[in-house]
Design a protein around this motif. Structure first.
Motif, PDB file in Angstrom:
ATOM      1  N   LYS A   2       0.785  -1.336   0.076  1.00  0.00           N
ATOM      2  CA  LYS A   2      -0.135  -0.050  -0.067  1.00  0.00           C
ATOM      3  C   LYS A   2       0.988   1.484  -0.046  1.00  0.00           C
ATOM      4  CE  LYS A   2      -0.173  -0.036   5.151  1.00  0.00           C
ATOM      5  NZ  LYS A   2      -0.388  -1.380   5.702  1.00  0.00           N
ATOM      6  N   SER A   3       2.037   0.978   0.437  1.00  0.00           N
ATOM      7  CA  SER A   3       3.054   2.378   0.505  1.00  0.00           C
ATOM      8  C   SER A   3       4.502   1.740  -0.040  1.00  0.00           C
ATOM      9  CB  SER A   3       2.957   3.097   1.703  1.00  0.00           C
ATOM     10  OG  SER A   3       3.828   2.156   2.577  1.00  0.00           O
ATOM     11  N   THR A   4       4.943   2.655  -0.701  1.00  0.00           N
ATOM     12  CA  THR A   4       6.388   2.479  -1.413  1.00  0.00           C
ATOM     13  C   THR A   4       7.212   3.755  -0.967  1.00  0.00           C
ATOM     14  OG1 THR A   4       6.037   3.638  -3.558  1.00  0.00           O
ATOM     15  CG2 THR A   4       5.130   1.449  -3.294  1.00  0.00           C
ATOM     16  N   LYS A   5       8.361   3.402  -1.238  1.00  0.00           N
ATOM     17  CA  LYS A   5       9.427   4.626  -0.956  1.00  0.00           C
ATOM     18  C   LYS A   5       9.339   5.697  -2.160  1.00  0.00           C
ATOM     19  CE  LYS A   5      11.819   2.074   2.289  1.00  0.00           C
ATOM     20  NZ  LYS A   5      13.367   1.531   2.929  1.00  0.00           N
ATOM     21  N   ASN A   6       8.596   4.894  -3.155  1.00  0.00           N
ATOM     22  CA  ASN A   6       8.661   6.187  -4.469  1.00  0.00           C
ATOM     23  C   ASN A   6       8.182   7.532  -3.721  1.00  0.00           C
ATOM     24  OD1 ASN A   6       8.074   7.411  -6.647  1.00  0.00           O
ATOM     25  ND2 ASN A   6       7.693   5.626  -7.909  1.00  0.00           N
ATOM     26  N   THR A   7       8.883   8.502  -4.344  1.00  0.00           N
ATOM     27  CA  THR A   7       8.712   9.785  -3.971  1.00  0.00           C
ATOM     28  C   THR A   7       7.460  10.293  -4.577  1.00  0.00           C
ATOM     29  OG1 THR A   7      11.273  10.222  -3.856  1.00  0.00           O
ATOM     30  CG2 THR A   7       9.779  12.111  -3.779  1.00  0.00           C
ATOM     31  N   ARG A   8       7.002   9.651  -5.607  1.00  0.00           N
ATOM     32  CA  ARG A   8       5.851  10.507  -6.181  1.00  0.00           C
ATOM     33  C   ARG A   8       4.533  10.209  -5.898  1.00  0.00           C
ATOM     34  NH1 ARG A   8       9.303  12.535  -9.916  1.00  0.00           N
ATOM     35  NH2 ARG A   8       7.802  13.986 -11.222  1.00  0.00           N
ATOM     36  N   ASP A   9       4.628   9.073  -4.870  1.00  0.00           N
ATOM     37  CA  ASP A   9       3.382   8.353  -4.555  1.00  0.00           C
ATOM     38  C   ASP A   9       2.648   9.375  -3.582  1.00  0.00           C
ATOM     39  OD1 ASP A   9       3.422   6.149  -5.878  1.00  0.00           O
ATOM     40  OD2 ASP A   9       3.787   4.800  -4.318  1.00  0.00           O
ATOM     41  N   ALA A  10       1.493   9.216  -3.601  1.00  0.00           N
ATOM     42  CA  ALA A  10       0.355  10.273  -2.826  1.00  0.00           C
ATOM     43  C   ALA A  10       0.623   9.592  -1.299  1.00  0.00           C
ATOM     44  CB  ALA A  10      -1.137   9.961  -3.233  1.00  0.00           C
ATOM     45  N   ILE A  11       0.830  10.639  -0.469  1.00  0.00           N
ATOM     46  CA  ILE A  11       0.810  10.438   0.943  1.00  0.00           C
ATOM     47  C   ILE A  11      -0.406  10.463   1.622  1.00  0.00           C
ATOM     48  CG2 ILE A  11       2.064  11.230   3.022  1.00  0.00           C
ATOM     49  CD1 ILE A  11       3.973  10.419   0.926  1.00  0.00           C
ATOM     50  N   ARG A  12      -0.727   9.297   1.996  1.00  0.00           N
ATOM     51  CA  ARG A  12      -2.116   9.193   2.607  1.00  0.00           C
ATOM     52  C   ARG A  12      -2.095   8.758   4.093  1.00  0.00           C
ATOM     53  NH1 ARG A  12      -4.848   9.472  -1.380  1.00  0.00           N
ATOM     54  NH2 ARG A  12      -4.588   9.056  -3.481  1.00  0.00           N
ATOM     55  N   SER A  13      -1.225   8.485   4.856  1.00  0.00           N
ATOM     56  CA  SER A  13      -1.090   8.229   6.204  1.00  0.00           C
ATOM     57  C   SER A  13       0.046   8.712   6.828  1.00  0.00           C
ATOM     58  CB  SER A  13      -1.116   6.466   6.220  1.00  0.00           C
ATOM     59  OG  SER A  13      -0.104   5.958   5.589  1.00  0.00           O
ATOM     60  N   THR A  14       0.056   8.620   8.023  1.00  0.00           N
ATOM     61  CA  THR A  14       1.509   8.744   8.689  1.00  0.00           C
ATOM     62  C   THR A  14       2.530   7.708   8.453  1.00  0.00           C
ATOM     63  OG1 THR A  14       0.651   7.603  10.507  1.00  0.00           O
ATOM     64  CG2 THR A  14       0.475   9.760  10.726  1.00  0.00           C
ATOM     65  N   THR A  15       2.072   6.600   7.894  1.00  0.00           N
ATOM     66  CA  THR A  15       3.285   5.344   7.635  1.00  0.00           C
ATOM     67  C   THR A  15       3.688   6.023   6.411  1.00  0.00           C
ATOM     68  OG1 THR A  15       1.690   3.801   8.561  1.00  0.00           O
ATOM     69  CG2 THR A  15       3.496   3.092   7.222  1.00  0.00           C
ATOM     70  N   ASP A  16       2.936   6.287   5.333  1.00  0.00           N
ATOM     71  CA  ASP A  16       3.652   6.922   3.982  1.00  0.00           C
ATOM     72  C   ASP A  16       4.553   8.080   4.347  1.00  0.00           C
ATOM     73  OD1 ASP A  16       1.781   5.096   3.019  1.00  0.00           O
ATOM     74  OD2 ASP A  16       0.599   6.715   1.841  1.00  0.00           O
ATOM     75  N   LEU A  17       3.957   9.025   5.184  1.00  0.00           N
ATOM     76  CA  LEU A  17       5.097  10.014   5.448  1.00  0.00           C
ATOM     77  C   LEU A  17       6.321   9.603   6.052  1.00  0.00           C
ATOM     78  CD1 LEU A  17       5.160  13.349   5.415  1.00  0.00           C
ATOM     79  CD2 LEU A  17       3.885  13.347   7.555  1.00  0.00           C
ATOM     80  N   ALA A  18       6.237   8.903   7.104  1.00  0.00           N
ATOM     81  CA  ALA A  18       7.287   8.402   7.837  1.00  0.00           C
ATOM     82  C   ALA A  18       8.328   7.799   6.824  1.00  0.00           C
ATOM     83  CB  ALA A  18       6.875   7.425   8.775  1.00  0.00           C
ATOM     84  N   THR A  19       7.955   6.874   6.087  1.00  0.00           N
ATOM     85  CA  THR A  19       8.891   6.243   5.054  1.00  0.00           C
ATOM     86  C   THR A  19       9.489   7.264   4.140  1.00  0.00           C
ATOM     87  OG1 THR A  19       7.014   5.697   3.593  1.00  0.00           O
ATOM     88  CG2 THR A  19       7.821   4.037   5.088  1.00  0.00           C
TER      89      THR A  19
END
Lengths: 353, 353
Positions: A2-19
């Motif tokens: 659900k989340s990758t380290k790809n910079t262009r991905d949408a940030i949808r959660s604190t997890t995304d932001l954290a990674t």
DNA sequence: CTGTTAGCGCGTTCAA
DNA sequence: TTGAACGCGCTAACAG
């Protein structure tokens, strides 16, 4: 995935932001909630990223976990003709300054709707509720469930006897002042339009009228006649117009009329015009609410300003106090009105005894 | 120990309700979501208990899990003078019939506020958003994030060029009709008050005026003069009054005035009265918005009804269609206005060429 | 100062 | 027809 380290991905959660920032999501959470234990540098970095990416933590998850949201519920009976309408901006701004968001529910002046709105605000774990012109008593189940849930509740100018924690208009003194003013212009026989025996608003106002007469040693019932609104199905304006004949009654000789509000007063003025009755030469008119349009009519409408700015300021203060855990006291706060003498009330037709 | 079998305990979750009814909480959930696989009898039993205990499932948890809530976000620029105000009840009722709840955010006519409101509605996983008199283009990041989140969005009478999925007022034709009406009364020289060159609203209306002249083979610029509002800091009423002198200008001889709205028209009437200018004998006046009060003035205000009922009905229909997954089409829906001929516009002062 | 575990109340998926 | 495990995104409490 659900989340990758790809910079262009949408940030949808604190997890995304954290990674994205190479931090753990709990660090993000700490910054979000202003907890200690995060270095200044990390904090600013997190905040900057949030700003830049437009990231907002999920309010639903937050509210679910914390048991409270930053929503303040506002119950409004109607949206048109609400004399408090434009001052609501003050409330919104003051709440926003403290991080709260005002969400309004329009209840159409219906008790059931208001109760349902209360329920929804409770269900949403609102941080507070403000209800304007409420019809709900403190004993109503929905009101109880709000207070039992620990949600601060402020009533602004309730239509019923004010529950504790209300902010009210001093209708009684306001009317007394208006009648004194009419006395000073030589009036004695007054007709009220739309002030029935029912309801808290009307009773308070009739009481103020009686007080004014009593202060001069007179009995109001000898000088005051109450005319009800012609037809509840009509709008206030139309009702005012339709009541002109009943007000200008040959059996009773009022020299002045006190109307339930400005809309009725404006409609009445129109009706009197059709009847050839001049305002204020033949009949003086006093409205209520200080609608802005009243100052642009001919004659300019004499009216009573219920001080919506003061009311809302007091309500805001009370709500924020309650939210901060301070006790604003149970006694209803009463805001005085202000008479706005303009041109629709003038000297009485003829000197009276 | 968060829930016990004690009958008197408050029911706070599906788990509580399940133990109370000696069911599993998954059965409750199924009833709640109308899923099959629950016997009729159990269903009615669960529903009855919910009704009786006033139990409502936690909206926050529900929204978190489902990714959508039953909240419909309503963006309102202001609460006073909103010509759509009282018709909002129609929207609320239609939404409630489908199980949705309207929550209004008052944006104070501010673009930033509106953008923030959009963001909050997205964050709350609203089921839809309706924005009145929006200032946001389809390309605004906050609008994009709403649509990208798959949230149906309807603009009602946006202040900018209508994005797709809008419902609009046909200002142009409305003005054309008004000008034709003035022509029929013998008017030719017209002043507009408050219709500047800026803004979508104004442009459309000026265009309608031009069309009317063009239809007669005339060039509008020879007959029409635009007067801006006196002072942006004043209210509409006050601005209308302050503009009286500029409108009644010796260098230009208008026989009729088209104002940006009724409030300006009412203020202007007052200003003209002070100047000794009679309406409609010396100058005809046409407002815009069909505020109720206009019908109770002397003279009764001739105005243009923007059909708020039709507008809102169309918006409601579009929103519900989108929510149901039907495509209401991208083309803006245009609602015709209606001229309300009353007494403030009369025959032109003198026959003109 | 940073990482881990548990659970808010609900709905979906799979097993019984 | 019913039961159980899991996770939505977040925060509190506790370890390290």
């Amino acid at each position: 995935m659900k989340s990758t380290k790809n910079t262009r991905d949408a940030i949808r959660s604190t997890t995304d932001l954290a990674t994205r920032l190479h931090l753990s999501r709990w660090t993000i959470s700490r910054v979000l909630n202003g907890h200690s234990g995060v270095s200044e540098e990390t904090q600013t970095r997190v905040r900057a990223a949030m700003q830049e990416l437009g990231f907002q933590p999920n309010s639903l998850a937050r509210g679910l976990r914390k048991g409270t949201t930053n929503i303040i519920g506002i119950c409004l009976p109607e949206i048109e003709g609400l004399y408090l309408g434009q001052k609501l901006e003050f409330l919104r701004r003051a709440l926003a300054a403290e991080g709260f968001h005002a969400m309004a529910a329009i209840t159409n002046g219906d008790l059931q709707e208001e109760a349902q709105a209360f329920d929804r605000f409770r269900n949403l774990r609102a941080a507070g509720v403000v209800s304007f012109a409420s019809q709900l008593t403190a004993r109503h189940p929905r009101v109880r469930s709000i207070t039992e849930a620990g949600i601060p509740l402020v009533f602004v100018d309730p239509t019923i006897r004010p529950p504790k924690g209300s902010v009210c208009v001093d209708r009684s003194t306001g009317m007394q002042e208006a009648v004194e003013y009419l006395f000073s212009l030589g009036h004695r026989h007054i007709t009220t339009l739309g002030l029935g025996p029912d309801g808290h608003y009307s009773r308070d106002r009739m009481q103020g009228i009686s007080h004014a007469y009593a202060a001069h040693g007179w009995e109001a019932r000898h000088f005051v006649r109450q005319v009800p609104l012609a037809n509840e199905g009509l709008s206030h304006y139309a009702n005012g117009r339709a009541s002109a004949a009943a007000v200008w009654n040959a059996n009773f000789h009022p020299t002045a009329v006190l109307t339930v509000n400005d809309r009725v007063a404006i409609g009445l003025m129109d009706g009197l015009r059709s009847l050839g009755v001049r305002v204020p030469e033949d009949l003086s008119l006093v409205g209520y609410d200080a609608m802005e349009v009243g100052a642009f009519l001919s004659p300019r409408l004499t009216t009573i300003d219920a001080r919506p700015d003061e009311l809302i300021a007091a309500a805001t203060e009370r709500l924020l106090q309650s939210i901060r855990g301070e006790d604003p006291g149970a006694a209803p706060e009463v805001i005085p009105t202000r008479l706005l003498p303009r041109d629709s009330a003038g000297p009485a037709r003829e000197p009276e005894a």
